[in-house]
Design a protein around this motif. Structure first.
Motif, PDB file in Angstrom:
ATOM      1  N   THR A 124       0.836  -1.206   0.000  1.00 10.63           N
ATOM      2  CA  THR A 124       0.000   0.000   0.000  1.00 10.63           C
ATOM      3  C   THR A 124       0.876   1.264   0.000  1.00 10.63           C
ATOM      4  OG1 THR A 124      -0.132   0.031   2.409  1.00 10.63           O
ATOM      5  CG2 THR A 124      -1.901  -1.133   1.259  1.00 10.63           C
ATOM      6  N   HIS A 125       2.195   1.077   0.086  1.00  8.87           N
ATOM      7  CA  HIS A 125       3.118   2.225   0.102  1.00  8.87           C
ATOM      8  C   HIS A 125       4.014   2.205  -1.131  1.00  8.87           C
ATOM      9  CE1 HIS A 125       1.971   2.933   4.240  1.00  8.87           C
ATOM     10  NE2 HIS A 125       2.133   1.646   4.463  1.00  8.87           N
ATOM     11  N   SER A 126       4.446   3.404  -1.541  1.00 10.65           N
ATOM     12  CA  SER A 126       5.342   3.439  -2.699  1.00 10.65           C
ATOM     13  C   SER A 126       6.744   3.907  -2.315  1.00 10.65           C
ATOM     14  CB  SER A 126       4.762   4.361  -3.773  1.00 10.65           C
ATOM     15  OG  SER A 126       4.498   5.621  -3.183  1.00 10.65           O
ATOM     16  N   ASN A 127       6.886   4.461  -1.102  1.00 12.34           N
ATOM     17  CA  ASN A 127       8.212   4.934  -0.671  1.00 12.34           C
ATOM     18  C   ASN A 127       8.412   4.547   0.790  1.00 12.34           C
ATOM     19  OD1 ASN A 127      10.660   6.236  -0.817  1.00 12.34           O
ATOM     20  ND2 ASN A 127       9.822   8.256  -0.316  1.00 12.34           N
ATOM     21  N   CYS A 128       9.059   3.417   0.984  1.00 12.67           N
ATOM     22  CA  CYS A 128       9.223   2.961   2.374  1.00 12.67           C
ATOM     23  C   CYS A 128      10.429   2.049   2.526  1.00 12.67           C
ATOM     24  CB  CYS A 128       7.959   2.239   2.851  1.00 12.67           C
ATOM     25  SG  CYS A 128       7.594   0.739   1.961  1.00 12.67           S
ATOM     26  N   VAL A 129      10.904   1.980   3.770  1.00 12.34           N
ATOM     27  CA  VAL A 129      11.955   1.014   4.119  1.00 12.34           C
ATOM     28  C   VAL A 129      11.288  -0.059   4.961  1.00 12.34           C
ATOM     29  CG1 VAL A 129      14.101   0.657   5.386  1.00 12.34           C
ATOM     30  CG2 VAL A 129      13.733   2.803   4.146  1.00 12.34           C
ATOM     31  N   VAL A 130      11.476  -1.316   4.586  1.00  8.81           N
ATOM     32  CA  VAL A 130      10.887  -2.425   5.343  1.00  8.81           C
ATOM     33  C   VAL A 130      12.012  -3.130   6.102  1.00  8.81           C
ATOM     34  CG1 VAL A 130       9.549  -4.558   5.178  1.00  8.81           C
ATOM     35  CG2 VAL A 130       9.146  -2.699   3.539  1.00  8.81           C
ATOM     36  N   VAL A 131      11.885  -3.127   7.422  1.00 10.76           N
ATOM     37  CA  VAL A 131      12.906  -3.762   8.265  1.00 10.76           C
ATOM     38  C   VAL A 131      12.370  -5.134   8.682  1.00 10.76           C
ATOM     39  CG1 VAL A 131      14.154  -3.571  10.458  1.00 10.76           C
ATOM     40  CG2 VAL A 131      13.708  -1.508   9.096  1.00 10.76           C
ATOM     41  N   CYS A 132      13.075  -6.195   8.285  1.00  6.03           N
ATOM     42  CA  CYS A 132      12.589  -7.552   8.586  1.00  6.03           C
ATOM     43  C   CYS A 132      13.375  -8.167   9.738  1.00  6.03           C
ATOM     44  CB  CYS A 132      12.792  -8.468   7.385  1.00  6.03           C
ATOM     45  SG  CYS A 132      11.949  -7.954   5.901  1.00  6.03           S
ATOM     46  N   SER A 133      12.640  -8.772  10.676  1.00  8.71           N
ATOM     47  CA  SER A 133      13.275  -9.628  11.694  1.00  8.71           C
ATOM     48  C   SER A 133      13.461 -11.009  11.084  1.00  8.71           C
ATOM     49  CB  SER A 133      12.356  -9.807  12.897  1.00  8.71           C
ATOM     50  OG  SER A 133      12.165  -8.617  13.566  1.00  8.71           O
ATOM     51  N   LEU A 188      22.261  -5.781  17.543  1.00 11.08           N
ATOM     52  CA  LEU A 188      21.768  -4.783  18.511  1.00 11.08           C
ATOM     53  C   LEU A 188      21.103  -5.452  19.710  1.00 11.08           C
ATOM     54  CD1 LEU A 188      20.233  -2.329  15.881  1.00 11.08           C
ATOM     55  CD2 LEU A 188      22.379  -2.046  17.116  1.00 11.08           C
ATOM     56  N   LYS A 189      21.448  -6.707  19.961  1.00 12.58           N
ATOM     57  CA  LYS A 189      20.906  -7.513  21.071  1.00 12.58           C
ATOM     58  C   LYS A 189      19.473  -7.947  20.769  1.00 12.58           C
ATOM     59  CE  LYS A 189      24.236  -5.924  24.337  1.00 12.58           C
ATOM     60  NZ  LYS A 189      24.642  -4.593  23.942  1.00 12.58           N
ATOM     61  N   ARG A 190      19.026  -8.941  21.558  1.00 13.78           N
ATOM     62  CA  ARG A 190      17.737  -9.573  21.269  1.00 13.78           C
ATOM     63  C   ARG A 190      16.613  -8.522  21.166  1.00 13.78           C
ATOM     64  NH1 ARG A 190      17.325 -15.085  21.353  1.00 13.78           N
ATOM     65  NH2 ARG A 190      15.633 -14.520  19.948  1.00 13.78           N
ATOM     66  N   GLY A 191      15.761  -8.740  20.176  1.00 17.52           N
ATOM     67  CA  GLY A 191      14.668  -7.791  19.940  1.00 17.52           C
ATOM     68  C   GLY A 191      15.131  -6.535  19.199  1.00 17.52           C
ATOM     69  N   GLY A 192      16.372  -6.565  18.694  1.00 18.09           N
ATOM     70  CA  GLY A 192      17.002  -5.350  18.159  1.00 18.09           C
ATOM     71  C   GLY A 192      16.445  -4.800  16.854  1.00 18.09           C
ATOM     72  N   SER A 193      15.533  -5.537  16.204  1.00 16.88           N
ATOM     73  CA  SER A 193      15.005  -5.013  14.929  1.00 16.88           C
ATOM     74  C   SER A 193      14.209  -3.725  15.132  1.00 16.88           C
ATOM     75  CB  SER A 193      14.117  -6.051  14.252  1.00 16.88           C
ATOM     76  OG  SER A 193      14.854  -7.201  14.005  1.00 16.88           O
ATOM     77  N   ASP A 194      13.564  -3.585  16.296  1.00 20.34           N
ATOM     78  CA  ASP A 194      12.838  -2.333  16.584  1.00 20.34           C
ATOM     79  C   ASP A 194      13.827  -1.166  16.574  1.00 20.34           C
ATOM     80  OD1 ASP A 194      10.630  -3.958  17.201  1.00 20.34           O
ATOM     81  OD2 ASP A 194      11.191  -4.057  19.320  1.00 20.34           O
ATOM     82  N   TYR A 195      14.998  -1.435  17.155  1.00 20.72           N
ATOM     83  CA  TYR A 195      16.032  -0.397  17.257  1.00 20.72           C
ATOM     84  C   TYR A 195      16.545  -0.025  15.858  1.00 20.72           C
ATOM     85  CZ  TYR A 195      19.826   1.860  20.015  1.00 20.72           C
ATOM     86  OH  TYR A 195      20.680   2.733  20.624  1.00 20.72           O
ATOM     87  N   THR A 196      16.742  -1.044  15.003  1.00 23.38           N
ATOM     88  CA  THR A 196      17.160  -0.762  13.621  1.00 23.38           C
ATOM     89  C   THR A 196      16.144   0.178  12.978  1.00 23.38           C
ATOM     90  OG1 THR A 196      18.069  -2.991  13.439  1.00 23.38           O
ATOM     91  CG2 THR A 196      17.724  -1.789  11.367  1.00 23.38           C
ATOM     92  N   ALA A 197      14.850  -0.127  13.186  1.00 24.92           N
ATOM     93  CA  ALA A 197      13.795   0.662  12.539  1.00 24.92           C
ATOM     94  C   ALA A 197      13.867   2.120  12.975  1.00 24.92           C
ATOM     95  CB  ALA A 197      12.423   0.078  12.870  1.00 24.92           C
ATOM     96  N   THR A 198      14.071   2.366  14.275  1.00 27.66           N
ATOM     97  CA  THR A 198      14.067   3.768  14.721  1.00 27.66           C
ATOM     98  C   THR A 198      15.385   4.457  14.348  1.00 27.66           C
ATOM     99  OG1 THR A 198      14.744   3.133  16.961  1.00 27.66           O
ATOM    100  CG2 THR A 198      12.389   3.410  16.572  1.00 27.66           C
TER     101      THR A 198
END
Ligand code: ADP
Ligand code: ASP
Ligand code: MG
Length: 446
Positions: free
Chosen positions: A26-35, A192-202
């Motif tokens: 639904t988006h045309s300009n985005c970064v998708v961060v995958c765990s 970035l330690k466990r659960g770190g994908s949230d941190y990558t996103a921000t």
């Protein structure tokens, strides 16, 4: 630019990957961060453990099983046999590189390569699926963008520069990258330690000056208490950055402990959403919130309380400085602090090896250590509710109580075995708060 992060459960099987692709499309300009697909990072941690114990057979078996779980997804995701073969070959190549690593004797420096496999494989398959569905997506390797300093903290200033140098995300489009993984200051693959994908996103959101960071997970937002231990928790519609940061830091697993601050620093709102129920409102985290009542409760385990008692503290200045210098020397962060005339209590994570720390602290006074503790953090406009909080925990052995400097949180330290009961007992306060707010809405309408 929008940043969308999808957790392991959201990408956990072919059906869910299709759902994620729908949301992204639904988006045309985005970064998708995958765990990594759910369970994969746990399995890779087991590979490292087996490898460290020279159990090569066990390490290889777990790797083979993990590779098969990706193959199952590939077979369900794609219909074209050539594409299935191509994807399975790509995954084979990634796994055989790691098989070669763990076939040699254990090398601490390469364990990051093993752990990175989950995010690399998941994001690679997801990007292939986006293209297979006719979307023009591009694969970006997060290892080229996020680097750590000697203190294992991400170097935020270099992320934008690396984005610029590698020309990543330069044109509008859909970019697929990995959460969690990064390089350390010596050029080794790290994380970035466990659960770190949230941190990558921000971190990426901040570097890109994103308009919004969406964190898609398996629940409809941040709940007012830990749903794993307490019944009838409900999602909170809005939180301030400060409230969300406290809750994440003190154990609300839905967010990585450090992930709020990059967004807060750049005033980028975070939206928590449920991949399984995209219509649910979720939680909006932003700067304009005024705390009201008791909002939420979270708990952090594996805590040790250190008490340092010294007659030299009495009427002296400089004692706290000397005390905290010791923690700095051992690079051990302190979470909660309380002081009295002659003693100081601090909490630290009990995973730290503290033999050396305790013997250094003994040069300052008598030291006692209490292990197996949990910190309970109550967030909201706490001042008016202090008495209620203390009443709710009156039957528990509370080791420490601290009202946060910003008055939007109170932290209690209790024995770990009393944590669940304490969370349940405190839950009455958030429930009352909901009732109060509903009443005030009714009054307003009247
Ligand atoms: P993801 O794999 O998407 O990153 P996580 O497992 O890291 O998901 O985080 C989501 C989980 O966090 C939920 O399923 C829930 O069990 C747990 N959780 C703990 N505390 C909270 C809370 N206060 N609100 C919502 N979820 C919470
Ligand atoms: N895959 C990593 C983990 O399981 C990172 C993440 O999911 O955020 O911890
Ligand atoms: Mg997570």
């Amino acid at each position: 630019m929008l940043v969308l992060k999808f957790g392991g459960t959201s990408l956990g099987n072919a059906k869910r990957i299709r759902k994620v692709a729908e949301i992204v499309s639904t988006h045309s300009n985005c970064v998708v961060v995958c765990s990594a697909m759910a369970g994969v990072t746990n399995a890779l941690e087991q590979v490292n453990q087996a490898w460290e114990q020279s159990d090569y057979q066990q390490a290889t078996e777990i790797l083979d099983l993990t590779e098969s779980s990706f193959e199952v997804v590939i077979h369900e995701l794609f219909l074209d046999q050539d594409i299935i073969t191509e994807n399975c070959l790509g995954i084979r190549k990634m796994f055989s590189e790691v098989q070669h690593i763990v076939a040699e004797s254990y090398n601490e420096e390469l364990k990051g390569n093993v752990l990175s496999l989950g995010e690399l494989a998941t994001s690679w398959i997801f990007n292939n699926y986006m293209q297979y569905s006719g979307k023009e997506s591009s694969f970006v390797n997060a290892l080229n963008l996020i680097h750590l300093n000697e203190q294992d903290e991400p170097v935020t200033s270099s992320i934008a520069q690396r984005i610029h140098e590698t020309e990543s995300f330069s044109l509008p489009g859909i970019y697929i990258t990995q959460g969690f993984i990064c390089m350390d200051w010596q050029g080794r693959v790290s994380n970035l330690k466990r659960g770190g994908s949230d941190y990558t996103a921000t971190l990426l959101g901040a570097a890109l000056h994103a308009s919004l960071i969406e964190i898609w997970t398996d629940i409809d937002g941040l709940h007012n208490n830990d749903p794993r231990y307490v019944e009838n928790t409900t999602p909170i519609r809005e939180l301030s950055f400060a409230e969300a940061a406290e809750l994440a830091y003190f154990g609300a697993k839905i967010l990585h402990p450090s992930c709020v601050w990059p967004a807060r620093e750049h005033n980028i709102p975070i939206q928590l959403k449920n991949t399984m129920n995209p219509d649910a409102l979720g939680t909006h985290i932003h700067s304009g919130m005024i705390p009201q009542g008791v909002k939420a409760i979270a708990a952090k385990d594996h805590i040790a309380v250190l008490r340092i008692t010294s007659g030299r503290m009495f009427n002296a200045y400089g004692f706290l400085h000397k005390l905290f210098q010791v923690f700095e020397e051992f690079k051990i962060p302190v979470d909660v602090v309380t002081t009295s005339e002659v003693s100081v209590s601090v909490t630290i994570d009990d995973s730290h090896a503290f033999e050396g720390l305790v013997s250094r602290l003994r040069s300052l006074g008598r030291v006692s250590v209490e292990n197996n503790r949990s910190i309970i953090c109550i967030v909201g406009n706490i001042q008016e509710h202090l008495a209620d909080v203390m009443h709710a925990v009156k039957h528990f052995k509370t080791d420490m109580v601290s009202l946060g400097a910003s008055s939007n949180n109170i932290t209690l330290v209790v024995p770990h075995k009393q944590k669940v009961e304490a969370l349940q007992s405190l839950h009455k306060l958030v429930n009352n708060n909901i009732v109060n707010r509903q009443e005030s809405c009714i009054q307003l309408q009247a």
